[in-house]
Motif scaffolding. Structure first.
Motif, mmCIF file in Angstrom:
data_model
loop_
_atom_site.group_PDB
_atom_site.id
_atom_site.type_symbol
_atom_site.label_atom_id
_atom_site.label_comp_id
_atom_site.label_asym_id
_atom_site.label_seq_id
_atom_site.Cartn_x
_atom_site.Cartn_y
_atom_site.Cartn_z
ATOM 1 N N ALA A 88 62.052 20.291 63.424
ATOM 2 C CA ALA A 88 62.527 20.034 64.548
ATOM 3 C C ALA A 88 62.398 20.722 65.281
ATOM 4 C CB ALA A 88 63.914 19.598 64.032
ATOM 5 N N TRP A 122 60.312 14.398 67.333
ATOM 6 C CA TRP A 122 61.444 15.568 67.119
ATOM 7 C C TRP A 122 62.877 14.309 66.481
ATOM 8 C CZ3 TRP A 122 66.370 14.974 68.455
ATOM 9 C CH2 TRP A 122 67.602 16.174 68.113
ATOM 10 N N TRP A 124 58.422 20.751 66.587
ATOM 11 C CA TRP A 124 58.957 19.594 68.061
ATOM 12 C C TRP A 124 58.983 20.100 69.811
ATOM 13 C CZ3 TRP A 124 55.418 16.280 67.586
ATOM 14 C CH2 TRP A 124 54.679 15.369 66.459
#
Length: 385
Positions: free
Chosen positions: A100, A87, A103
């Motif tokens: 992002a 991330w 994740w």
């Protein structure tokens, strides 16, 4: 230590779901509740075990369940660390907001949860199933040509218990005898629990036979459960018990010394200790004086430096590490606690050290992933001239 580790499990259960988006409050509670429940099972079983209110016949199964939960949460820890690193990296790159979110997405966590449960269960299965025979050649300093090709079977860390019953011991014995070794050695941790709880599951060991004998040295787990009774039982079964002692074997007119040394656990007395003797390197060195080659059975590989420093030991055979159990865990955790020795062959000054993966492992941490248990048959070879 077990209880301290167990207290971390609920924290990992919360960390597993806390950053996951998008989840409603009820969805987050439901998922976190399941993970917490599993963590509390591990904590509860660890507590029952440490209360010491059950016979070892029950306690061994409690340890196994605790070990299964512990492996799951070790894998959760790895996942949480990797997820956080992924991330952070994705946030540093341009146009990666979608990555992002991935994740910390629900799908990734669901997939990870399934994989973690399956891997932990597979690890327990791998740890409990009987080992295969693995044969390898091993150069032994000063081994005379008359002993070149000597076949030595190594049965380290059987950890016989009410979980690993007689059928498993019998399979190990049958496979070992089928390999036709000249010599059989057992470098410690033969059994867990007291003789009353586990003795009958060790009975097949009496069938072990080899032209130059069957020899064993104590391991730390014998010290935890009525050491003297176990050693006497092994002697009654016809096994050669070496307690800081040496057996001198005549092989084709040359002398092979096989010594067994006390375990290092004796140097750290605790309430869990029930007998045992401290290692006496001077005694085993004296016992092998005048032999052509000297093999030392020392349960913990950490004794290798002291053995090599004597200049009298040619080969040390050890167990204790179980090969490190799992990829990653072997190099980052097990090896550092054992002077860097985890499995296989090492050169320590002028001495050869062999560390076996072991044929079993303690029920409280039975898992194996990528590091199989092994009946090792070492074909001893003289150094090239």
């Amino acid at each position: 230590m077990t209880l301290i580790v167990s207290l971390l499990l609920p924290l990992l259960a919360i960390l597993f779901w806390w950053p996951v988006k998008p989840l409603s409050t009820s969805q987050r509670r439901w998922r976190t509740g399941i993970s917490l429940g599993l963590a509390l099972i591990g904590l509860g079983f660890a507590t029952l075990w440490r209360l010491d209110i059950f016979s070892y016949s029950v306690e061994a199964w409690i340890q196994l369940v605790f070990g299964w939960v512990l492996v799951m949460y070790m894998l959760v820890l790895v996942f949480v660390v990797l997820r956080g690193a992924g991330w952070l990296l994705s946030r540093l790159l341009p146009r990666t907001s979608r990555l992002a979110r991935l994740w910390h997405g629900v799908g990734l966590n669901h997939g990870a949860a399934i994989v973690i449960v399956l891997l932990a269960t597979l690890g327990i299965y791998n740890g409990l199933k009987p080992p295969q025979v693995h044969e390898r050649e091993l150069i032994v300093p000063h081994l005379p040509r008359e002993m070149d090709g000597l076949r030595m079977a190594v049965l380290a860390d059987l950890h016989i218990s009410p979980v690993k019953r007689s059928w498993r011991t019998q399979r190990i014995v049958d496979a070992t005898l089928a390999a036709k070794p000249d010599l059989i050695v057992l470098p410690g941790d033969m059994a867990d629990g007291g003789l009353d709880d586990s003795g009958r599951f060790a009975a097949p060991l009496a069938q072990l036979k080899a032209p130059y004998g069957v020899w064993l040295a104590p391991g730390n787990h014998e010290y935890y459960y009525d050491y003297s009774a176990w050693m006497a039982h092994f002697r009654q079964m016809g096994l050669g018990v070496l307690e800081n002692q040496t057996a001198l074997l005549n092989i084709n007119g040359r002398t092979l010394a096989v010594s067994g040394i006390g375990d290092l656990a004796a140097l750290k007395p605790s309430s869990y200790m029930h007998g045992g003797l401290a290692p006496d390197m001077a005694a085993v060195v004296a016992g092998g004086r005048g032999s052509d080659v000297h093999i030392l059975l020392a349960h913990q590989p950490k004794q290798a430096r002291a053995a090599a420093a004597t200049g009298a030991i040619d080969l040390q055979v050890s167990g204790h590490t179980h090969g490190g159990h799992m990829w990653g865990f072997d190099r980052w955790v097990v090896a550092p606690f054992n002077h860097g020795y985890v499995r296989g062959e090492y050169r320590v000054q002028d001495m050869t050290l062999f560390v076996s993966n072991g044929v079993g492992q303690w029920d409280g941490f039975t898992a194996r992933l990528g590091v199989p248990s092994s009946i090792d048959v070492l074909v001893l070879r003289s150094p090239a001239k």
